[in-house]
Design an enzyme around this catalytic site. Structure first.
Site, PDB file in Angstrom:
ATOM      1  N   GLU A 169      12.414   4.207   5.950  1.00  0.00           N
ATOM      2  CA  GLU A 169      12.236   4.613   4.554  1.00  0.00           C
ATOM      3  C   GLU A 169      12.648   6.057   4.311  1.00  0.00           C
ATOM      4  O   GLU A 169      13.209   6.382   3.264  1.00  0.00           O
ATOM      5  CB  GLU A 169      10.768   4.415   4.154  1.00  0.00           C
ATOM      6  CG  GLU A 169      10.499   4.637   2.670  1.00  0.00           C
ATOM      7  CD  GLU A 169       9.131   4.132   2.250  1.00  0.00           C
ATOM      8  OE1 GLU A 169       8.493   4.791   1.413  1.00  0.00           O
ATOM      9  OE2 GLU A 169       8.701   3.073   2.760  1.00  0.00           O
ATOM     10  N   ASP A 186       7.834   1.723   5.231  1.00  0.00           N
ATOM     11  CA  ASP A 186       6.375   1.812   5.317  1.00  0.00           C
ATOM     12  C   ASP A 186       5.739   0.425   5.232  1.00  0.00           C
ATOM     13  O   ASP A 186       6.223  -0.433   4.481  1.00  0.00           O
ATOM     14  CB  ASP A 186       5.832   2.694   4.187  1.00  0.00           C
ATOM     15  CG  ASP A 186       6.033   4.174   4.455  1.00  0.00           C
ATOM     16  OD1 ASP A 186       6.415   4.521   5.597  1.00  0.00           O
ATOM     17  OD2 ASP A 186       5.816   4.989   3.546  1.00  0.00           O
ATOM     18  N   TYR A 212      -1.270   5.216   9.262  1.00  0.00           N
ATOM     19  CA  TYR A 212      -0.620   5.127   7.955  1.00  0.00           C
ATOM     20  C   TYR A 212      -1.629   5.417   6.841  1.00  0.00           C
ATOM     21  O   TYR A 212      -2.657   4.736   6.728  1.00  0.00           O
ATOM     22  CB  TYR A 212      -0.009   3.746   7.761  1.00  0.00           C
ATOM     23  CG  TYR A 212       0.740   3.607   6.464  1.00  0.00           C
ATOM     24  CD1 TYR A 212       1.861   4.395   6.228  1.00  0.00           C
ATOM     25  CD2 TYR A 212       0.328   2.729   5.481  1.00  0.00           C
ATOM     26  CE1 TYR A 212       2.556   4.294   5.039  1.00  0.00           C
ATOM     27  CE2 TYR A 212       1.018   2.615   4.288  1.00  0.00           C
ATOM     28  CZ  TYR A 212       2.129   3.400   4.074  1.00  0.00           C
ATOM     29  OH  TYR A 212       2.811   3.307   2.893  1.00  0.00           O
TER      30      TYR A 212
END
Length: 344
Positions: free
Chosen positions: A8, A108, A323
């Site tokens: 990303e 992600d 994350y």
């Protein structure tokens, strides 16, 4: 045979590259000599969103000027454009994707990550859309976790519905914003007002809550209330101790009525005959989710939500946090096992 990994962001791509093997940098991509992934391996990345929904004037000349007669705006098919600021990176990514025999989606692990990947694919040739795909789904940028993730790839079909959900949200945001902003702006101008009145699916309710909260603060009126207070003196050192009741009484009469059944109309003195002590335990607090750590940062250090998010995101990219863009306050089974091994 060639495998292309789509990350990303540039930092994310670099993390993957360093975790997978020996890195050779190209124009907008990395070539990797890896013993984890067979075949030739290249890693490319977006810079966030390379592809975005087109402006209204792309749907026809009549939309170049705002007009009530054009509302509601409800196109049967949505159009997309490559962002002008990131066109060069899109060209680099497209070239690599069209040479791939296998594509690994490594954006992600969330809805928006899926949306970024498949929006890029949609602007490429049919070859890319038909190329077999796998999905990397990891919550940590630590090298071992990255390597584990690439050894245990998901089929892309398992997470494709996240893209459908994100795209639906993106389109609804777009249509609500375009239609209502134009409608209320044109309506206000017809009443003699000037300027543009921007409305949005999330923006407008949030602004409404802020305005309502501001009004509540401005219109706040102090109210007097009464509470019961008990005084005691420690025999050991004569320290004064106060005990407060939790309940609040709006008037003295209400307080008196509450005391009457216990014959406590006047101050009295009494003795504390015994004190019981017990040990209580409670579970450790859960880990922070994004909202929780932003709230804590705001209270502890007065950080704005945006500042705390930037710090958290940078720590994630450096491999110090899992994350962050999630509501979950739990960790994965693999991460739990890793923590357990460190503890023992």
């Amino acid at each position: 045979m060639k495998t292309v990994i789509l990350a990303e962001k540039p930092n994310q791509a670099k993390k993957y590259a360093n975790a997978l093997g020996t890195v050779k940098r190209g124009k907008g991509y990395f070539d990797i000599d890896s013993n984890i992934i067979n075949w030739d391996v290249s890693i490319i990345c977006g810079v966030g969103h390379l592809v975005e929904l087109s402006s209204m004037d792309r749907y026809g000349e009549q939309y170049k000027k705002w007009n009530m007669n054009n509302l509601p705006f409800q196109p049967s098919n949505m159009l997309y454009d490559v962002s002008g600021k990131t066109r060069d990176q899109f060209v680099n990514a497209k070239k690599q994707l069209e040479e791939a025999d296998l594509i690994i989606v490594a954006t992600d692990p969330d809805r928006e990550g899926e949306n970024i990947a498949y929006s890029i694919f949609s602007m490429c040739s049919k070859i890319v859309r038909n190329t077999p795909k796998k999905r990397l789904w990891i919550n940590s940028m630590v090298d071992k976790e990255v390597q584990r993730g690439f050894r245990n790839l998901k089929d892309s079909k398992e997470t494709y519905n996240f893209y459908v959900e994100a795209q639906t949200r993106q389109i609804s945001d777009y249509l609500v914003g375009m239609n209502f902003t134009q409608y209320f702006t044109l309506f206000a101008q017809s009443k003699g007002l000037s300027g543009i009145y921007s409305l949005g699916r999330v923006q407008t309710p949030c602004n409404s809550l802020i305005v309502q909260n501001d009004r509540d603060i401005k219109n706040f009126k102090e109210e007097i209330f009464y509470k019961l207070i008990g005084m005691a003196t420690k025999y050991t050192n004569n320290d004064k101790v106060k005990f407060f009741s939790e309940k609040k009484y709006r008037t003295k009469d209400e307080l008196a009525s509450a005391l009457y059944p216990f014959q406590l109309e006047a101050k009295i003195k009494t003795n504390i005959l015994s004190v019981q002590k017990e040990i209580k335990t409670k579970k450790a607090p859960k880990l922070f989710n994004l909202g929780g750590i932003q709230s804590y940062s705001n209270k502890k250090w007065k950080y704005s939500l945006d500042k705390s998010l930037k710090i958290i995101q940078s720590l994630y990219q450096e491999g110090y946090l899992s994350y962050p863009r999630t509501d979950s306050d739990l960790i994965t089974t693999n991460e739990g096992k890793k923590f357990y091994l460190h503890l023992v």
